[in-house]
Design an enzyme around this catalytic site. Structure first.
Site, PDB file in Angstrom:
ATOM      1  N   THR A 100      -8.912   6.191  -2.751  1.00  0.00           N
ATOM      2  CA  THR A 100     -10.257   5.696  -3.039  1.00  0.00           C
ATOM      3  C   THR A 100     -11.259   6.834  -2.864  1.00  0.00           C
ATOM      4  O   THR A 100     -12.343   6.794  -3.438  1.00  0.00           O
ATOM      5  CB  THR A 100     -10.660   4.529  -2.121  1.00  0.00           C
ATOM      6  OG1 THR A 100     -10.353   4.881  -0.763  1.00  0.00           O
ATOM      7  CG2 THR A 100      -9.921   3.252  -2.497  1.00  0.00           C
ATOM      8  N   HIS A 151       0.791  -1.234   0.000  1.00  0.00           N
ATOM      9  CA  HIS A 151       0.000   0.000   0.000  1.00  0.00           C
ATOM     10  C   HIS A 151       0.816   1.273   0.000  1.00  0.00           C
ATOM     11  O   HIS A 151       0.240   2.360  -0.005  1.00  0.00           O
ATOM     12  CB  HIS A 151      -0.927   0.046   1.220  1.00  0.00           C
ATOM     13  CG  HIS A 151      -2.125  -0.836   1.107  1.00  0.00           C
ATOM     14  ND1 HIS A 151      -3.308  -0.409   0.550  1.00  0.00           N
ATOM     15  CD2 HIS A 151      -2.325  -2.117   1.457  1.00  0.00           C
ATOM     16  CE1 HIS A 151      -4.183  -1.387   0.587  1.00  0.00           C
ATOM     17  NE2 HIS A 151      -3.620  -2.451   1.138  1.00  0.00           N
ATOM     18  N   LYS A 204      -9.581  13.683   3.719  1.00  0.00           N
ATOM     19  CA  LYS A 204      -8.688  12.530   3.767  1.00  0.00           C
ATOM     20  C   LYS A 204      -7.779  12.732   4.967  1.00  0.00           C
ATOM     21  O   LYS A 204      -7.801  13.804   5.576  1.00  0.00           O
ATOM     22  CB  LYS A 204      -7.872  12.407   2.481  1.00  0.00           C
ATOM     23  CG  LYS A 204      -7.260  13.733   2.007  1.00  0.00           C
ATOM     24  CD  LYS A 204      -6.536  13.603   0.683  1.00  0.00           C
ATOM     25  CE  LYS A 204      -7.443  13.593  -0.526  1.00  0.00           C
ATOM     26  NZ  LYS A 204      -7.384  12.344  -1.273  1.00  0.00           N
ATOM     27  N   ARG A 205      -6.964  11.716   5.311  1.00  0.00           N
ATOM     28  CA  ARG A 205      -5.982  11.925   6.367  1.00  0.00           C
ATOM     29  C   ARG A 205      -5.139  13.163   6.049  1.00  0.00           C
ATOM     30  O   ARG A 205      -4.874  13.451   4.875  1.00  0.00           O
ATOM     31  CB  ARG A 205      -5.068  10.696   6.484  1.00  0.00           C
ATOM     32  CG  ARG A 205      -5.731   9.491   7.121  1.00  0.00           C
ATOM     33  CD  ARG A 205      -6.177   9.760   8.533  1.00  0.00           C
ATOM     34  NE  ARG A 205      -5.032   9.933   9.396  1.00  0.00           N
ATOM     35  CZ  ARG A 205      -4.708   9.124  10.391  1.00  0.00           C
ATOM     36  NH1 ARG A 205      -5.471   8.086  10.673  1.00  0.00           N
ATOM     37  NH2 ARG A 205      -3.643   9.350  11.123  1.00  0.00           N
ATOM     38  N   LYS A 233      -0.265  14.514   0.831  1.00  0.00           N
ATOM     39  CA  LYS A 233      -1.604  14.722   0.270  1.00  0.00           C
ATOM     40  C   LYS A 233      -1.849  16.199  -0.052  1.00  0.00           C
ATOM     41  O   LYS A 233      -2.783  16.550  -0.744  1.00  0.00           O
ATOM     42  CB  LYS A 233      -2.664  14.182   1.224  1.00  0.00           C
ATOM     43  CG  LYS A 233      -2.665  12.636   1.315  1.00  0.00           C
ATOM     44  CD  LYS A 233      -3.725  12.132   2.282  1.00  0.00           C
ATOM     45  CE  LYS A 233      -3.744  10.622   2.452  1.00  0.00           C
ATOM     46  NZ  LYS A 233      -4.523   9.917   1.409  1.00  0.00           N
ATOM     47  N   LYS A 273     -14.867   7.892  -4.979  1.00  0.00           N
ATOM     48  CA  LYS A 273     -16.185   8.166  -4.384  1.00  0.00           C
ATOM     49  C   LYS A 273     -16.762   9.461  -4.960  1.00  0.00           C
ATOM     50  O   LYS A 273     -17.939   9.530  -5.310  1.00  0.00           O
ATOM     51  CB  LYS A 273     -16.062   8.310  -2.865  1.00  0.00           C
ATOM     52  CG  LYS A 273     -15.570   7.065  -2.151  1.00  0.00           C
ATOM     53  CD  LYS A 273     -15.189   7.389  -0.690  1.00  0.00           C
ATOM     54  CE  LYS A 273     -14.375   6.264  -0.084  1.00  0.00           C
ATOM     55  NZ  LYS A 273     -13.716   6.680   1.185  1.00  0.00           N
TER      56      LYS A 273
END
Ligand SMILES: *Cc1c(COP(=O)(O)O)cnc(C)c1O
Length: 820
Positions: free
Chosen positions: A668, A369, A560-561, A566, A672
């Site tokens: 992911t 991952h 998100k985290r 990110k 969505k």
């Protein structure tokens, strides 16, 4: 005694699904199971009673599914994951049973509002983020596509922490999801196993060539199972999620107690229970804690013992294990399973090393991952040896075998051989769990096409050279039941009306919607549903935070985290630059925007927590400035979890998927949003690349460097300062942040954060900034032409069907597990 289920005992007759019957059953459960009268029942009692009624309907299917596996000798798939980010289960179960309107009607007839009690169900937050949510989507899809599967994990008493804001700072509070009990689960006292730690390995019968080894652990605890049924779509099959809890062998040391040491008497009990107390609160930082390794071994050993017991109940011996069992490792967290299976086969079941190894690697497969070096698990040899002395021996034995193979292949130089070793010999010696997982598996998969290629080029380049057929790609997916049908009933209704119900059984049938992308009438309906979903989110923000949002503004969402890769920071800096521009040129036609954020930071991750504080500080200044009123708002909604995602995803116009290229394995969240009709602004990272291929380059806004470019810039000597000074917008925004414009109470608060961009810009915030702002203005231009906007977003919904986790699971089943 024969333990096999008696196939000739009939299952109970199917139950009626008429609302009147359901209502009666709810009253029955309320009275006899909860012991409450309808007059005095609290909303939580109604929730529990309703779940118990649904659960009974699931159990009938559950038993049928279990029997069928015994009857057909089908292969079983075991999904081992330290995380399952499940969220609420009730709506999911009711929807998959096809009882939504019946249950609603039943409750209404009893004077109970379904949505009110549904909102009381706690989120099962037994995961940190994407990896745990993937495990949850996969459980649902395995049941849907009819794969006999078990999920194995830990029943954490406290899941991921609850996030609160105190003056804009993240504060972590314990999550108490079990406070009202958990009506979904079944305690399985009979499924208990002993798990050992520490001690020594004794050699017996060492006269001939094959001495036997006996591990004599110094400590032992009991793992006890709790089962939760997982229903697939249309209840075709029900699988089991089996979560382990830890118990002491002696709950109380009576000798100590009687001697007056009342605290000491409970020591063992506390020590055992600590194992299943908390989810390790990080998803990409080194978890250097002994407790974490104990948790990993605890759940792996229990699961392996359970798997072997079940196998022997049905089959002669373990030679058939690889044909009848597939064990998927969700990242390296369960990789110690490989050594544990070897130990059980050799020490307990008397196989020789070669036989055991052959069975082991043919049974396991591993999903990688992350490529982030700091997130690759490894354990100090002294710790591993002290906690798991027998497993250390086995790891050395596997390593010796692998290294001999490598030398024999004559393909590898010394550096390459050092890099494939299970033991890192650079500095303090460490056990490399990634290499253990790789060598002990017949399949190693990445989670997007790009990530899989990068895996071959980076972390596993040398192992890939030795085992060139093992690495393969299985792009992640999301379950369309939760992430379309349940979270977006408005859109689901419109889709059924427009293209029929086929998409509910096959998400790729959404393609039929393509024909409506330029249909003005359909566009208006699609837009109206988006608007209604935005109203729902606005109500939540008004109620929870006292901030009023205008649902006609563009809802630009990043949830998100919180992590530097990110790049929430890039988004916040862009907000600051936009704020500056709107103020200096108020006469221009600005597109009204609401930038929404949500996400948790690992408690020990300083910069991530600072980014949350920055978002809140910037929000306070912008939201209180009359000069940008109606044009720009920034909102950070606390306590991101699955249930909040289910409200925010359908309300998004714009989806921010802006990670530094090469760093997000798949994502992911990106899937969505696009499925629910948002436009994506994103980098060519993770699954964004494949999303562009599916929705079409015209229907996604791509910006920034590619993974190759990022790698090249990093290998040269980047000069972020020059980049920043070349961009007036960026230098002004960074100067404002660094000088304390948003933090007048502590002007230096963000100086370090900004300095990181100036000095190394590891995450390419400065490098991608101009490209990002240009992409944002392109987004504005599209938004200004609503026909264009909705044509694109409709095409996103139409073309995202491939990203269903049903497709991912079918690929795993066919190409890795050979099951189903
Ligand atoms: C989908 C999901 C994630 C993963 O989001 P990414 O954007 O892919 O990082 C994390 N947390 C929750 C609650 C989710 O639903």
């Amino acid at each position: 005694m024969n333990n096999l289920p008696k196939a000739d005992l009939p299952l109970p007759a199917p139950r009626s699904s008429q609302p009147e019957v359901l209502a009666e059953e709810i009253i029955e459960r309320l009275t006899y199971r909860i012991g409450k009268d309808a007059q005095v029942a609290k909303p939580h009692d109604w929730l529990t009673a309703t779940i118990l009624v649904i659960r009974d309907r699931i159990i009938d299917k559950w038993m049928a599914s279990t029997k069928q596996v015994y009857k057909t000798n089908a292969k079983r798939v075991y999904y081992l994951s330290l995380e399952f980010l499940i969220g609420r289960l009730m709506r999911d179960a009711i929807n998959n049973l096809g009882l939504m309107s019946e249950i609603r009607d039943a409750l209404t007839s009893l004077g109970v509002e379904f949505d009110v009690i549904a909102g009381l169900e706690p989120d099962a937050a037994l995961g940190n983020g994407g990896l745990g949510r993937l495990a949850a989507c996969f459980m649902e899809s395995m049941a849907t596509v009819d794969i006999p599967a078990y999920g194995y994990g830990i029943r954490y008493m406290h899941g991921l922490f609850r996030q609160q804001m105190a003056d804009g700072w993240q504060v972590e509070l314990p999550e108490t999801w079990l406070a009202h009990g958990n009506p979904w689960e079944f305690e399985r006292r009979e499924s208990s196993y002993e798990i050992g730690f520490g001690g020594a390995v004794e050699t017996v019968g060492g006269y001939d060539d094959t001495p036997r080894y006996v591990w004599k652990p110094a400590e032992r605890v009991i793992a006890m199972a709790y089962d939760t049924p997982v229903v697939g779509w249309r209840a075709k099959r029900v699988n089991t999620l089996r979560l382990w809890t830890a118990q002491p062998i002696d709950p109380i040391l009576l000798d100590a107690f009687n001697a007056g040491d009342h605290i000491g008497a409970l020591r063992e009990s506390n020590k055992a229970e600590a194992l299943a107390r908390v989810l390790y609160p990080a998803d990409a930082t080194p978890a250097g804690q002994e407790l974490r390794l104990r948790q990993e071994f605890f759940f792996c050993s229990a699961s392996l013992q359970d798997i072997l017991r079940r196998h022997l109940q049905q089959y002669e011996d373990f030679t058939s294990l690889p044909d009848k069992v597939s064990i998927q490792l969700n990242d390296t967290h369960p990789a110690v399973s490989i050594a544990e299976l070897m130990r059980l086969l050799i020490d307990v079941h008397n196989l020789d090393f070669e036989q055991a190894w052959d069975i082991t690697w043919r049974t396991f497969s591993y999903t990688n991952h992350t490529l982030l070096p700091e997130a690759l698990e490894s354990w100090p040899v002294p710790l591993f040896e002290r906690l798991l002395p027998r497993h250390m021996q086995i790891v050395y034995a596997i390593n010796a075998k692998i290294l001999v193979d490598a030398r024999k292949s004559k393909m590898m130089n010394d550096a390459e051989i050092r890099s494939i070793s299970l033991i890192d010999e650079n500095g303090d010696r460490r056990v490399r769990m990634g290499n253990l997982a790789f060598t002990g598996s017949h399949s190693i998969n990445g989670v997007s096409a790009l990530h899989t290629e990068l895996m071959k080029e980076t972390v596993f380049a040398d192992l890939h050279k030795l085992y060139p057929t093992r690495i393969n790609n299985k792009t992640n997916g999301i379950t369309p039941r939760r992430w379309l049908m349940q979270c977006n009933p408005g859109l689901t209704g419109l889709l059924r009306e427009t293209i029929g119900d086929a998409f509910m059984d096959d998400a790729e049938a959404l393609k039929a919607l393509d024909a409506y992308a330029d249909n003005a009438d359909f566009r208006a309906k699609f837009a109206a549903i988006k608007r209604a979903n935005k109203q729902v989110l606005s109500n939540l923000v008004a109620q929870r935070m006292g901030i009023r949002l205008d649902p006609s503004a563009m809802f630009d969402i990043q949830i998100k985290r919180i992590h530097e890769y990110k790049r929430q920071l890039l988004n916040i800096i862009e907000a600051v630059a936009l704020y500056d521009q709107i103020r200096s040129r108020p006469e221009l036609d600005w597109v009204p925007r609401v930038k929404l954020f949500a996400g948790k930071a690992a408690p020990s991750y300083h910069n991530a927590k600072l980014i949350i504080k920055l978002a809140n500080d910037v929000a306070r200044v912008i939201n209180n400035d009359p000069a940008v009123r109606g044009l720009l708002k920034v909102v950070f909604i606390p306590n991101y979890n699955v249930s909040l995602a289910e409200i925010m995803v359908p309300a998004a116009d714009l989806s921010e998927q802006i990670s530094t290229a090469g760093m997000e394995a798949s994502g992911t969240g990106n899937m969505k949003f696009a499925l629910n009709g948002a436009l994506t602004i994103g980098t060519l990272d993770g699954a964004n690349v494949e999303m562009r291929d599916h929705v079409g380059a015209d229907n996604i806004v791509i910006f920034g460097m590619t993974a190759d470019e990022v790698a090249r810039v990093r290998s040269e000597t980047p000069n972020p300062r020059a980049t920043i000074e070349n961009s007036r917008e960026l230098s002004q925004a960074l100067a404002a942040i660094a000088s304390g414009v948003f933090s007048p109470d502590d002007r230096n608060r963000f100086a370090g954060l900004v300095d990181g961009i100036y000095t190394h810009d590891w995450f390419m915030v400065a490098a991608d900034f101009d490209s990002y702002t240009r992409a944002q203005r392109e987004v504005d231009a599209i938004w200004s032409e609503p026909e264009r906007w909705y044509s694109k977003t409709i095409r996103n919904t139409a073309r995202m069907g491939w990203f269903s986790s049903d497709r991912s699971i079918r690929q795993y089943a066919k190409e890795i597990w050979r099951a189903g």
